[in-house]
Design an enzyme around this catalytic site. Structure first.
Site, PDB file in Angstrom:
ATOM      1  N   LYS A 142       0.840  -1.197   0.000  1.00  0.00           N
ATOM      2  CA  LYS A 142       0.000   0.000   0.000  1.00  0.00           C
ATOM      3  C   LYS A 142       0.879   1.253   0.000  1.00  0.00           C
ATOM      4  O   LYS A 142       2.106   1.177   0.070  1.00  0.00           O
ATOM      5  CB  LYS A 142      -0.911  -0.013   1.227  1.00  0.00           C
ATOM      6  CG  LYS A 142      -1.755  -1.281   1.358  1.00  0.00           C
ATOM      7  CD  LYS A 142      -2.995  -1.231   0.514  1.00  0.00           C
ATOM      8  CE  LYS A 142      -4.064  -0.384   1.170  1.00  0.00           C
ATOM      9  NZ  LYS A 142      -5.331  -0.403   0.392  1.00  0.00           N
ATOM     10  N   ASP A 178      -5.977   2.932  -7.152  1.00  0.00           N
ATOM     11  CA  ASP A 178      -6.689   3.495  -6.011  1.00  0.00           C
ATOM     12  C   ASP A 178      -7.212   4.895  -6.268  1.00  0.00           C
ATOM     13  O   ASP A 178      -6.444   5.791  -6.667  1.00  0.00           O
ATOM     14  CB  ASP A 178      -5.764   3.514  -4.791  1.00  0.00           C
ATOM     15  CG  ASP A 178      -6.520   3.834  -3.512  1.00  0.00           C
ATOM     16  OD1 ASP A 178      -7.595   3.256  -3.284  1.00  0.00           O
ATOM     17  OD2 ASP A 178      -6.032   4.679  -2.735  1.00  0.00           O
TER      18      ASP A 178
END
Length: 283
Positions: free
Chosen positions: A171, A223
């Site tokens: 991430k 994202d």
């Protein structure tokens, strides 16, 4: 949709046992013990008060069995099946006191999980005609991840990781702490087992270009990209890696996102914001 085989009861039983212990407290069902004469028998029905997709009936059956193994539980609508408002999902026959003591926990599981399955089916319907698949996230109720993810499957969706140990998912904070996309992917090349799949999150096209150039990843999580940027990412990727769109995936947007050509759309709301379907138990 092909019916899923049920999970072994021994895996689910501790969840139900814990919920029953919480509900029964230190002295059991005080109301039922006070007002229901011993030996009173009834047949009860779990009935849908609105339409949906059923999930959690296996846990409901376990709840009744743990309270009283002598209860008869007859399933009418299996998990993963659609039902109409007013339809009978299951019948329970036996001691009235036992049925009443298990009622709330059985309905809590079935209502919550049927809500997840029903919401998932609505998202899946928006992807028809595309290759996109709806998948859940780890944004689940603590302690209930297994059954909530099973409910997503009952609704026609797919499962993402069950735990941090399932795969490598890099991430934005991992990238920041490791010093950038190239260093983090170089670390994967040096240390990760060949048996582990690797996904990395990007939120800009220049980051996607870095990932494609460096290699080591199997999946890219796109994202919080708008629809046009997602479409550009699909073109840039040209089928090399699996693409997953994530972030702000509301139901009214899913059709447009699916049409961009992404492979997966992850939706945290399937589990963290699912409604509880209205089910009731009637004598």
């Amino acid at each position: 949709m092909t019916a899923l085989p049920p999970l072994p009861d021994m895996i689910l039983e501790p969840l139900v046992r814990h919920a029953l212990a919480e509900d029964l407290g230190t002295y059991g069902d005080l109301t039922t013990r006070t007002v229901i004469p011993a030996g009173t028998r009834y047949t009860a029905q779990i009935r849908a008060r609105e339409a949906g997709i059923v999930s959690g009936m296996q846990l409901a059956a376990i709840a009744f069995r743990l309270i009283d193994p002598a209860l008869s539980f007859r399933l009418r609508v299996p998990d993963g099946t659609g039902f109409a408002a007013g339809e009978v999902l299951a019948e329970i026959e036996g001691e009235a006191a036992s049925i009443l003591s298990a009622e709330r926990i059985a309905l809590n599981f079935a209502g919550r999980l049927s809500g997840i399955a029903t919401d998932t089916a609505a998202y899946v319907a928006e992807t028809r005609g595309t290759k996109a698949r709806i998948t859940c996230t780890r944004k689940t109720t603590p302690g209930l991840r297994l059954v909530e993810k099973q409910a997503v499957l009952h609704g026609g969706g797919f499962n993402h990781r069950f735990s941090l140990s399932d795969a490598i998912l890099i991430k934005d904070n991992h990238i920041a702490a490791a010093g950038g996309i190239r260093p983090v992917l170089q670390a994967v090349k040096a240390r990760a087992s060949h048996m582990i799949r690797v996904e990395i999150e990007v939120d800009r096209l220049d980051q996607l270009a870095e990932v494609l150039d460096e290699g080591a990843a199997d999946v890219v999580l796109l994202d919080n990209m708008d629809t046009e940027t997602l479409r550009a990412a699909v073109a840039m990727n040209a089928g090399r890696l699996v693409l997953e769109a994530s972030g702000n995936m509301r139901l009214n947007r899913i059709g447009d996102v699916a049409a961009t050509g992404v492979d997966f759309i992850s939706v945290g709301a399937l589990t963290h914001s699912a409604r509880t379907l209205d089910l009731g138990l009637d004598f």
